[in-house]
Structure formats: structure tokens, C-alpha cells
Scaffold this motif. Structure first.
Motif: not given
Ligand SMILES: Cc1cc2nc3c(=O)[nH]c(=O)nc-3n(C[C@H](O)[C@H](O)[C@H](O)COP(=O)(O)OP(=O)(O)OC[C@H]3O[C@@H](n4cnc5c(N)ncnc54)[C@H](O)[C@@H]3O)c2cc1C
Length: 405
Positions: A24, A116, A179, A299, A314, A343
Motif C-alpha cells: 500500500g 499492514g 498454504r 491496505g 492495498a 486474488c
Molecule cells: C501467505 C500470504 C500470501 C498472500 N498472497 C497474496 C496474493 O496472492 N495476492 C494478494 O493480493 N495478497 C496476498 N497476500 C496479502 C498481502 O501480503 C497483504 O494484503 C499486503 O501485504 C498488504 O499491504 P499493506 O501495505 O497493507 O501492508 P504490508 O505490505 O505488510 O506493508 C506494511 C509495511 O509497513 C511497515 N511498517 C509497519 N509499521 C511501521 C512503523 N511503525 N514504522 C515504519 N514502518 C512500519 C512494515 O515494515 C511493512 O513494510 C498474502 C499474504 C500472505 C500472508
């Protein structure tokens, strides 16, 4: 030209901080910068590189190297976006100020949070951070992913793998079932006398018919799914003995994978943007927090109604939020968006299935656009499944390139 409004001060010098450089946040920082290069965009990310969860189940199954899951921030920096590699420890919504662990402070006009998930360590008796060292969750990709892989490799043929899946909502609704499928693929080819039990806190799950049809074809006898009604809800675990306890039975695992209940990343709670559910209520047009002004949440951390918590979602929310933020800075009213999610899941390396949805704001929440989207056909031939597996890989290349390349 004289009739054109001069850009507002806020627009020219506006300081936008994007917290979290995952799917995101990285996409949002880029979309903001591209929408208006005059914005001062800073991306705050705790880690020097990002390890992607999509396709991490393939790493666990020994089908993929974790190195291809890792992405750096060089390209984002190269575009002119400031990247602060540090953890955000405090947010003051009144002063509009973010504090980083290293001591620096970042003032913002608007903050986009994309932190996240966090694991709810207090939700499942027996499951804390120490327990995760012997019963990995592998729901945040990296060391946990590799630990689960090593445990599967070390397990003797004839062993039992137990996975527990949480109640909704949680990151990646089809993830536990993909998984289970890919671990079953590994067991079938390398440890064929083994068994996989999937304990579920739900009675139904995403792409259920497609998964169960695939399991019937590829892994009959190998995967046992225990639904909520059949006693699948895990009430406690014992990490020392790798035991899962439900109301009806006790399951002893050789490899135990606990996918625990989750909440928005901790910083969302610190900022006061999370409600009692642990997730962040937002306006579905702007993604602005319903609890804190000038803070947007996208996200997994956001309560996005019918939209699942996925990398695709996201990414879609990142772009909509970036456009809304730039419109708001211009003093304009953002228009109601339509967002898409798709997905893909692998039932086997050459067996892909998918679900797609389209969403729009209805009564203050994101709802399904009736009649849009759908799932893969249930009776598709094997070449269709193989084609969807290649689409899955192509999707991953595209979304990671959009965010990080
Ligand atoms: C096993 C598995 C398989 C998946 N397969 C798919 C798929 O095939 N297709 C799909 O669309 N989605 C898939 N997903 C879901 C996807 O990974 C998440 O929905 C996605 O990563 C969400 O994005 P985000 O930006 O919200 O969070 P994230 O990608 O987790 O990013 C959050 C970021 O914020 C940073 N952060 C958090 N707190 C702080 C802080 N206080 N200070 C600085 N940095 C911080 C973290 O380090 C991280 O880098 C899968 C998830 C899993 C677990």
C-alpha cells in the motif's frame, strides 16, 4: 491563463508522509509523487528492504527462493521520493507530527498510514512471540517463512502438519488454503505418508469450492479440513509439545503453523486511528480516518468493507487515496471511486484459481458492485488451471514492479 486558479500554498509545498513501505505505502508514495511532483512526499519504512507475502507459500513449499520475494527502495528514492528508513514510534494528530525511533520528527500536512498487520499475541492462549519460534505463523514474510520451510524439510515422512486458520477478518482470506495446498504438494512428492490437518475457526472460506475440488483431485486423503462446526476452532496451543487444543479434541503436530488473529499495525493504534476491533475505520472515498483528521489509512490496516485484505486491494486503495489527497489539497471534492481486487491462489504449481471483485462506496462503506467480478469456473480443464498459474506469476511481477521497480 489569468483565469486559472493559482495553485494553493498547501498544494505546492504540502508535506505528505506515507508510513509503511509495503504494497500500500510504496504504491501510494509513488502515485502521490506522480500526481504532483511538487508535493514533498516522504516514505517511512522500518526495514531496509521489503519481503513480499504473495508467493511466500511457494517458498514454504520449496518451490521458490525467498530472494525473489525481496525488494529494495532504490527505485523509489531514484524517483525523488525521500525514504526515511526508521520505525515510526509516535504520531501526534493534533500537531500533525510523526516521531521516529532514531529521534527525528516529521511534520506533515497529511499522513497516509499503511502499516499492514500486527499479530494479536494476546488472543490465543499459549501463542506468544516465544511460541512463534517453534510454531511459526509465517504471516509476515521473512524469517518466519524460512523457519516453516526448514521445519517441513526436517519432518520425517509420515509426520503430521497442522495449520490453524483464524476467524475473519484477517490478511489474505485465501492464504491459509493456498498454504495447505502447496504444503500438500510438497508432502505428496517428498513425504507421501504424511498428513495435513487444517483447523479452521470458520465454516466457509474464499474460493472454497475451487480449493476443495482441487484437493479432491490432487490430494485425496492428504488434506483434512476441520470446520468451525466440526470443532476446528483452536482455543489454545502448547508450543513445547506442538499441540493444538480445540473444544473437541487435541491435535499433536510434527510441524505446527499457527495463523493467529490479527489487528492493524501497532502504530495505527498509537495514532488513535484504530477502533475497538483493532482495525481502522475510514471514509471509503478518501480513505481518511474516521477517528483522526488529516490521517488516511489504506491496505490491511483499514476497514474496507467488502474488500479483502490483499496486496491487490492495498495497491488499488493506494492510488485512490493518492488522488483523493491531491484533490483535497487543491480544495476539490474527490469523486467516488470504483476499486478492483483479484486474488490468485495456487492449488499446485501449475494449478491456479482466482476470484475478482469490484467495489464502490455505499452508505459510507465499500460494497460489492452487484454482478461484477466472479471466480474461476469450477469445471475448467487442466490447461485453464495452468494458464491461471501463469497469470498469478505475471500479476506478482506487475504489482511488485509498480511498487518497487
Ligand atoms: C501467505 C500470504 C500470501 C498472500 N498472497 C497474496 C496474493 O496472492 N495476492 C494478494 O493480493 N495478497 C496476498 N497476500 C496479502 C498481502 O501480503 C497483504 O494484503 C499486503 O501485504 C498488504 O499491504 P499493506 O501495505 O497493507 O501492508 P504490508 O505490505 O505488510 O506493508 C506494511 C509495511 O509497513 C511497515 N511498517 C509497519 N509499521 C511501521 C512503523 N511503525 N514504522 C515504519 N514502518 C512500519 C512494515 O515494515 C511493512 O513494510 C498474502 C499474504 C500472505 C500472508
Amino acid at each position: 491563463m489569468a483565469l486559472l486558479p493559482a495553485p494553493s500554498l498547501a498544494q505546492v509545498g504540502a508535506r505528505i508522509v506515507v508510513l509503511g513501505g509495503g504494497f500500500g505505502g510504496a504504491a501510494c508514495a509513488r502515485a502521490l509523487h506522480r500526481a504532483d511532483p511538487r508535493l514533498a512526499v516522504t516514505l517511512v519504512e522500518a526495514n531496509p528492504s521489503f519481503t513480499a507475502c504473495p508467493f511466500s507459500n511457494s517458498v514454504i513449499a520449496g518451490l521458490r527462493d525467498i530472494a525473489v520475494q525481496r525488494f529494495g527502495y532504490e527505485a523509489i528514492r531514484g524517483e525523488g521520493i525521500a525514504v526515511a528508513q526508521d520505525q515510526a514510534t509516535a504520531v501526534d494528530p493534533q500537531a500533525r507530527r510523526l516521531t521516529l525511533r532514531g529521534g527525528s520528527v516529521l511534520d506533515y500536512d497529511r499522513l497516509v498510514m499503511a502499516p499492514g498487520i500486527a499479530i494479536r499475541w494476546d488472543a490465543l492462549p499459549g501463542y506468544d512471540e516465544a511460541a512463534a519460534a517453534s510454531m511459526p505463523h509465517a504471516w509476515q514474510a521473512g524469517d518466519q517463512t524460512l523457519l516453516l520451510r526448514r521445519q517441513l524439510e526436517a519432518m520425517p515422512d509420515g509426520g503430521t502438519v497442522v495449520i490453524s486458520a483464524p476467524a475473519n477478518p484477517f490478511r489474505c482470506p485465501p492464504g491459509p488454503y493456498e498454504r495447505a495446498s502447496l504444503i500438500a504438494h510438497y508432502l505428496k512428492s517428498s513425504k507421501p505418508r504424511s498428513k495435513l490437518i487444517l483447523l479452521d475457526a470458520k465454516d466457509s472460506f474464499s474460493k472454497q469450492r475451487l480449493f476443495q475440488d482441487g484437493w479432491q483431485q490432487l490430494y485425496p486423503e492428504l488434506i483434512e479440513w476441520v470446520s468451525l462446526s466440526n470443532g476446528g476452532k483452536v482455543t489454545s496451543v502448547d508450543a513445547k509439545t506442538r499441540t493444538f487444543v480445540t473444544d473437541f479434541a487435541t491435535y499433536k503436530a510434527d510441524v505446527g503453523n499457527v495463523i493467529p488473529p490479527q489487528r492493524a499495525g501497532r502504530i495505527a493504534e498509537i495514532a488513535g486511528a484504530a477502533d475497538t476491533t483493532g482495525w481502522c475505520p475510514i471514509d471509503p472515498i478518501t480513505f481518511e480516518s474516521r477517528l483522526q483528521p488529516n490521517i488516511h489509512v489504506i491496505g490491511d490496516a483499514a476497514i474496507a468493507g467488502a474488500m479483502p485484505k490483499s496486496a491487490f486491494s492495498a495497491n488499488a486503495q493506494a492510488k485512490v487515496c493518492a488522488l483523493a489527497v491531491t484533490a483535497m489539497l487543491r480544495g476539490e471534492t474527490p469523486s467516488a471511486p470504483k476499486l478492483i481486487n483479484t486474488c490468485y491462489s495456487l492449488v499446485a504449481p501449475d494449478y491456479g484459481i482466482s476470484i475478482a471483485g469490484v467495489y464502490h462506496p455505499v452508505n459510507g462503506q465499500l460494497a460489492d458492485v452487484e454482478g461484477a467480478g466472479g471466480v474461476s469456473p469450477i469445471d475448467a480443464p487442466s490447461d485453464f488451471r495452468a494458464l491461471e498459474a501463469t497469470y498469478a506469476e505475471a500479476w506478482f511481477r506487475t504489482i511488485t514492479a509498480e511498487s518497487f521497480a
